[in-house]
Design an enzyme around this catalytic site. Structure first.
Site, PDB file in Angstrom:
ATOM      1  N   CYS A  38       0.986  -1.043  -0.092  1.00 47.85           N
ATOM      2  CA  CYS A  38       0.004  -0.024   0.136  1.00 47.85           C
ATOM      3  C   CYS A  38       0.959   1.085   0.085  1.00 47.85           C
ATOM      4  O   CYS A  38       2.146   1.433   0.466  1.00 47.85           O
ATOM      5  CB  CYS A  38      -0.804   0.006   1.074  1.00 47.85           C
ATOM      6  SG  CYS A  38      -0.043   0.314   2.704  1.00 47.85           S
ATOM      7  N   CYS A  41       3.011   2.018   3.084  1.00 48.30           N
ATOM      8  CA  CYS A  41       3.982   0.833   3.467  1.00 48.30           C
ATOM      9  C   CYS A  41       5.044   1.342   2.454  1.00 48.30           C
ATOM     10  O   CYS A  41       6.442   0.886   2.742  1.00 48.30           O
ATOM     11  CB  CYS A  41       3.372  -0.638   3.033  1.00 48.30           C
ATOM     12  SG  CYS A  41       2.626  -1.385   4.655  1.00 48.30           S
ATOM     13  N   CYS A 130      -3.321  -4.446   1.246  1.00 41.80           N
ATOM     14  CA  CYS A 130      -1.714  -4.550   1.140  1.00 41.80           C
ATOM     15  C   CYS A 130      -1.136  -5.646   1.514  1.00 41.80           C
ATOM     16  O   CYS A 130      -1.612  -6.509   2.624  1.00 41.80           O
ATOM     17  CB  CYS A 130      -1.271  -3.307   2.126  1.00 41.80           C
ATOM     18  SG  CYS A 130       0.634  -3.305   2.468  1.00 41.80           S
ATOM     19  N   CYS A 133       1.051  -4.852   5.323  1.00 40.99           N
ATOM     20  CA  CYS A 133       0.021  -4.349   6.519  1.00 40.99           C
ATOM     21  C   CYS A 133      -1.015  -5.011   6.778  1.00 40.99           C
ATOM     22  O   CYS A 133      -1.977  -4.762   7.711  1.00 40.99           O
ATOM     23  CB  CYS A 133       0.199  -2.840   6.688  1.00 40.99           C
ATOM     24  SG  CYS A 133      -0.893  -2.126   5.592  1.00 40.99           S
ATOM     25  N   ASP A 371      -6.149 -12.093  63.789  1.00 37.79           N
ATOM     26  CA  ASP A 371      -7.219 -13.010  63.828  1.00 37.79           C
ATOM     27  C   ASP A 371      -8.546 -12.374  63.797  1.00 37.79           C
ATOM     28  O   ASP A 371      -8.534 -11.334  64.422  1.00 37.79           O
ATOM     29  CB  ASP A 371      -7.083 -14.028  65.048  1.00 37.79           C
ATOM     30  CG  ASP A 371      -5.703 -14.862  64.815  1.00 37.79           C
ATOM     31  OD1 ASP A 371      -5.437 -15.038  63.739  1.00 37.79           O
ATOM     32  OD2 ASP A 371      -5.211 -15.461  65.823  1.00 37.79           O
TER      33      ASP A 371
HETATM   34 ZN   LIG Z   1       0.499  -1.439   3.866  1.00 39.05          ZN
END
Ligand SMILES: [Zn+2]
Ligand SMILES: *[C@@H]1O[C@H](CO)[C@@H](O)[C@H](O)[C@H]1NC(C)=O
Ligand SMILES: *[C@@H]1O[C@H](CO)[C@@H](O)[C@H](O)[C@H]1NC(C)=O
Length: 556
Positions: A38, A41, A130, A133, A371
């Site tokens: 993409c 990226c 993509c 990613c 206690d």
């Molecule tokens: Zn990507």
């Protein structure tokens, strides 16, 4: 903005400024686009560190990338000395990222792939998922996703000054990232300024660069950051993604590095991101490309966003408590799944805190415990409550005082003082050196034989009496059998009648007082029966003071 085709070199320079990519990036950009990366990226693999570039709309980045590639043709023309006018009619072969259907034998599912075509104009890139990613930087980095995240935060009504946005990605993203890196490694090494895989901008980083600002805007400008230095105020919102379709991407790694994927009890899935990253580091490039396609194959679907998780770091509240009841246990008393006492010290203290801090749960701890039938008087016993996932975390002094009052008024069985918000670390003071501390008690003692005042005198003269205490019978079911040495520093007495007296003791912390008095069938030596030469028993016991100087006193 879109670079419009003009015979104007100024416009060309402008377009470079829009996406600060370098001349040498061109072949890499082209190769990445062809591989199915993409637009964002592509920027990552060009090691572009300019955050604003990622924040542009996805369509703008795509368009600008197309223009960038197309410019290559112009540039070549210019370098070749071709008159500028000619660039208005650009050379024919251009990258066009087109959608083309590929028959994958199913009727309605089609895979969209970018293709290099020989005609047509540069158009916005298609919105294919993509290959690296898996859509995270395509479909989840916009106003709509920011609205979803901030919507969850708002709905949960948290109070905070700063928010940490964290992202959890499917482990196979690391495999795909590596595959894509190997795909372009040669070109990158030769041409680009970025030398190593470490220079590639991580998906997480790019995601945050885009989303932090958008989410912040939706929350009215509250800073959204990666880390907070003031840990006590950390409020973290986690966004997770899964992608079942490609989960099996990781599986080949188990064959290469079985040691990296050892099953453990509390992990359903051995392919954690950490394990996958470790395995990839161990695999040679040659082996990797044999087992996994480079570039990574095109997925049919995008990631699935998990529910948004909000978590505020725990807040710790400390103080001292008095317990005035002989029928109140410190913690809920449950035997065989059945509740024995209606309340407990920790519940009485925690209830008002839970509702004020709007916390999800709590964890109570104290300096020792008494206690159920023992009162805690004097200055009280130090305690701390961890309030888990509080939706409100900040209280000023006056508000803390109101909380203390609310606890005081909720029951006449307990009282609380020195209530304050403390750090997690400060809680350590409560437990440290606990054994060396001194505790004071007072007890009502019964004797079998008649006694007189004089019989008690020698107890007052007995100092630093060393005891050997075997683990008491009554706690043997939950504590290991051991012999512990404890010291009774001093004792004082108040004669009541021939069979009763008050005994005040100052002892080392951890001394079992009841056992010292009745002897626990000879398991505590010496004991009060030995000392007084008669059977003795303890009728009432009060803790008078716990000498732990934490938390610090709060002036009234
Ligand atoms: Zn990507
Ligand atoms: C509760 O606190 C104690 C010590 O203060 C700690 O050891 C324990 O792990 C905590 N439990 C939980 C469930 O957080
Ligand atoms: C709560 O009770 C304690 C013990 O009696 C007392 O010291 C403290 O001042 C009280 N606090 C409030 C706010 O009522």
């Amino acid at each position: 903005m879109r670079f419009t085709r003009q015979s104007n070199s100024f416009a060309i320079i402008l377009s470079y400024m829009m996406l600060p990519l370098k001349e040498n990036d061109r072949p890499i950009v082209k190769k990445l686009l062809e591989a199915g990366c993409c637009a964002r990226c592509v920027l990552r693999f060009c090691c572009l560190e300019v955050q604003s570039a990622y924040r542009k709309s996805y369509e703008d980045i795509s368009r600008e990338l197309c223009d960038f590639i197309r410019d290559a043709e112009n540039k070549v023309a210019q370098v070749a000395g071709v008159p500028e006018q000619l660039t208005e009619d650009p050379p024919s072969k251009k990258i066009k990222l087109d959608t083309a259907k590929i028959d994958d034998q199913s009727e309605d599912e089609s895979v969209l792939v970018p293709t290099v075509t020989d005609q047509g104009n540069a158009e916005p890139m298609d919105s294919d998922v993509c290959v690296v990613c898996l859509g995270v930087l395509q479909d989840f980095c916009d106003e709509a996703h920011a609205t979803k995240i901030s919507g969850v935060v708002k709905a949960e009504n948290y109070q905070f000054d700063t928010m940490v946005l964290s992202v959890s990605l499917p482990a196979q993203l690391s495999v795909r990232e590596h595959s894509c890196w190997l795909h372009i490694k040669k070109e990158v090494r030769e041409k680009s300024m970025c030398l190593d895989k470490d220079d590639v901008i991580p998906v997480k980083e790019a995601f945050k660069w885009i989303m932090q600002g958008l989410v912040s805007k939706q929350l009215g400008g509250i800073p959204v950051v990666t880390k907070i230095s003031r840990q006590t105020e950390q409020f973290e919102v986690g966004v997770g993604f899964t992608h079942p379709e490609t989960d099996s991407d990781c599986h080949f790694l188990a064959g290469i590095c079985p040691d990296c994927f050892r099953p453990t009890k509390n992990k359903q899935n051995v392919f954690t991101r950490m394990a996958v990253v470790k395995a990839i580091e161990k695999v040679s490039d040659e082996k990797f490309v044999k087992k996994f396609p480079c570039p990574p194959p095109r997925p049919a679907s995008k990631c699935i966003a998990q529910d948004v998780q909000c978590l505020h770091v725990s807040v710790f509240v400390a103080g001292r408590y008095n317990k005035f009841s002989r029928t109140l246990p410190q913690t809920p008393w449950v035997i065989d799944g059945e509740r024995r006492m209606e309340s407990s010290v920790e519940e009485l203290i925690a209830a008002p805190l839970l509702s004020s801090f709007r916390a999800e749960g709590f964890n109570f701890s104290s300096s020792g415990r008494e206690d159920v039938d023992v009162r805690t008087l004097g200055n009280g016993r130090p305690f701390a409550v961890e309030l888990q996932n509080p939706h409100r975390a900040r209280f000023n002094k006056a508000e803390v005082r109101q909380l203390q009052e609310a606890i005081n008024q909720s029951s006449d069985k307990i009282r609380v003082r020195d209530l304050q918000i403390v750090s997690r670390d400060a809680m350590g003071h409560m437990k440290e050196g606990e054994e060396d501390k001194t505790k004071s008690y007072s007890a009502l003692i019964w004797t079998h034989k008649d006694i007189s005042k004089d019989d008690l005198m020698f107890l007052e003269e007995t100092k630093e009496l060393k005891l050997a205490q075997k683990t008491p019978l009554r706690v043997l079911h939950r504590r290991p059998l051991a012999v512990r040495e404890r010291v009774i520093h001093t004792m004082s007495t108040r004669f009541l009648d021939a069979h009763h007296f008050h005994l005040a003791l100052r002892t080392q912390a951890g001394t079992y007082i009841k056992e010292f008095v009745h002897g626990d069938f000879g398991r505590t030596k010496p004991n009060l029966c030995d000392l007084l030469k008669t059977e003795t028993d303890i009728l009432e016991l009060d803790v008078e003071s716990v000498d732990v100087d934490w938390p610090p006193p709060i002036p009234e």
